[in-house]
Design a protein around this motif. Structure first.
Motif, mmCIF file in Angstrom:
data_model
loop_
_atom_site.group_PDB
_atom_site.id
_atom_site.type_symbol
_atom_site.label_atom_id
_atom_site.label_comp_id
_atom_site.label_asym_id
_atom_site.label_seq_id
_atom_site.Cartn_x
_atom_site.Cartn_y
_atom_site.Cartn_z
ATOM 1 N N GLN A 40 15.118 -3.549 -19.350
ATOM 2 C CA GLN A 40 13.999 -3.908 -20.404
ATOM 3 C C GLN A 40 14.121 -5.282 -20.780
ATOM 4 O O GLN A 40 13.280 -5.994 -21.089
ATOM 5 N N LEU A 41 15.447 -5.716 -21.313
ATOM 6 C CA LEU A 41 15.693 -7.301 -21.542
ATOM 7 C C LEU A 41 15.114 -8.363 -20.509
ATOM 8 O O LEU A 41 14.626 -9.225 -20.872
ATOM 9 N N SER A 42 15.383 -7.969 -18.946
ATOM 10 C CA SER A 42 15.041 -8.813 -18.059
ATOM 11 C C SER A 42 13.508 -8.889 -18.122
ATOM 12 O O SER A 42 12.875 -9.949 -17.887
ATOM 13 N N ALA A 43 12.627 -7.756 -17.948
ATOM 14 C CA ALA A 43 11.433 -7.559 -18.094
ATOM 15 C C ALA A 43 10.625 -8.508 -19.098
ATOM 16 O O ALA A 43 9.707 -9.065 -18.864
ATOM 17 N N TYR A 44 11.240 -8.255 -20.319
ATOM 18 C CA TYR A 44 10.564 -8.859 -21.543
ATOM 19 C C TYR A 44 10.926 -10.296 -21.379
ATOM 20 O O TYR A 44 9.952 -11.254 -21.680
ATOM 21 N N MET A 45 12.026 -10.654 -20.929
ATOM 22 C CA MET A 45 12.269 -12.379 -20.755
ATOM 23 C C MET A 45 11.227 -12.658 -19.667
ATOM 24 O O MET A 45 10.692 -13.845 -19.780
ATOM 25 N N THR A 46 11.311 -12.193 -18.492
ATOM 26 C CA THR A 46 10.450 -12.647 -17.494
ATOM 27 C C THR A 46 8.953 -12.641 -18.030
ATOM 28 O O THR A 46 8.136 -13.861 -17.733
ATOM 29 N N HIS A 47 8.263 -11.672 -18.724
ATOM 30 C CA HIS A 47 7.132 -11.750 -19.188
ATOM 31 C C HIS A 47 6.948 -12.857 -20.241
ATOM 32 O O HIS A 47 5.720 -13.579 -20.030
#
Length: 268
Positions: A40-47
């Motif tokens: 989740q953290l990685s996806a939010y940061m990427t987005h």
């Protein structure tokens, strides 16, 4: 595509400067319900990074904000573009302020449920132990300890004493060696409750306006019971010796008297 693979694909697209794809893949991954926290953290940061690079900084604040609500201490990866870091830091300041307000409100609500009452024990004589009793109302069981702070009036610093829990009461004993005095004194005190991290919660009074009770003159030696004092045992020894001597003399006199001195009794 498995959720973990979707997150990895979004990250790969970002690294390949494919920002539209990175944003779409990250958004799709975040709709999944089986992501781990790290995913989740990685996806939010990427987005968020992809949206900043696509010149949509206000939109980027949303994934950054949701990321920080999962982990307020999160740090962007070293390779994150500077302008994305700037947007992230702005959101971080907002979220830290919000978190502080939430903590303050929760603390105020907790303190409103706490009540600590430590009534003065009344005038006491110096040289004797004095028990201070505190009654605590703690419906949320937030208190892990109570400390008593005490001093004689006029002293600059308070002494600290950890109180002992006894059912709903908290008890502390001031030793006779501390309470003894020659001309009377006033004791100033207050108690405070502590949480599990050692932080202060409610208090019975403030250090600048402590509670008080008076001590009359008295010393530890004055407070001893008469049978524990040296003079008592010295006097007792004299009495015992005296009784022993008297008994011996009576015995000697009785064995040496002639028969006619025994009055109405006869001796065979």
């Amino acid at each position: 595509m498995p959720s973990s693979a979707l997150v990895a694909a979004a990250q790969a697209s970002l690294e390949n400067l494919e920002y539209e794809a990175a944003s779409s893949l990250a958004e799709a991954a975040l709709r999944r319900t089986d992501l781990t926290l790290d995913e989740q953290l990685s996806a939010y940061m990427t987005h968020g990074v992809a949206l900043v690079v696509l010149e949509r900084p206000l939109d980027a604040e949303v994934p950054f904000r949701l990321l920080l609500r999962l982990n307020l201490s999160y740090e962007p990866p070293a390779q994150t573009p500077a302008k994305a870091v700037a947007v992230f830091r702005k959101v971080l300041v907002d979220e830290q302020a919000l978190a502080a307000r939430v903590v303050a409100r929760q603390r105020a609500e907790l303190l409103a449920t706490l009540r600590l009452d430590c009534p003065p024990p009344g005038e006491r004589r110096g040289g004797r132990q004095i028990t201070v009793t505190c009654v605590l109302e703690d419906p949320k069981r937030a208190v892990s300890g109570v400390q008593l702070h005490y001093r004689r009036s006029g002293e600059p610093d308070f002494n600290a004493l950890a109180l002992r829990k006894d059912d709903e009461l908290w008890l502390g004993v001031l030793p006779g060696e501390w309470t003894e005095n020659q001309s009377g004194a006033t004791v100033e005190y207050f108690a405070r409750t502590l949480d599990r991290e050692g932080g202060e919660l409610a208090a019975s009074a403030e250090p600048g306006a402590p509670q008080r009770f008076d001590l009359t003159a008295g010393t530890v030696s004055d407070a001893r019971p008469f049978y524990s004092r040296p003079w008592f045992w010295a006097a007792s020894a004299v009495v015992v010796v005296g009784l022993g001597v008297t008994g011996y003399l009576l015995h000697e006199r009785a064995t040496r008297l002639p028969a006619h001195d025994l009055g109405p009794f006869e001796v065979d």
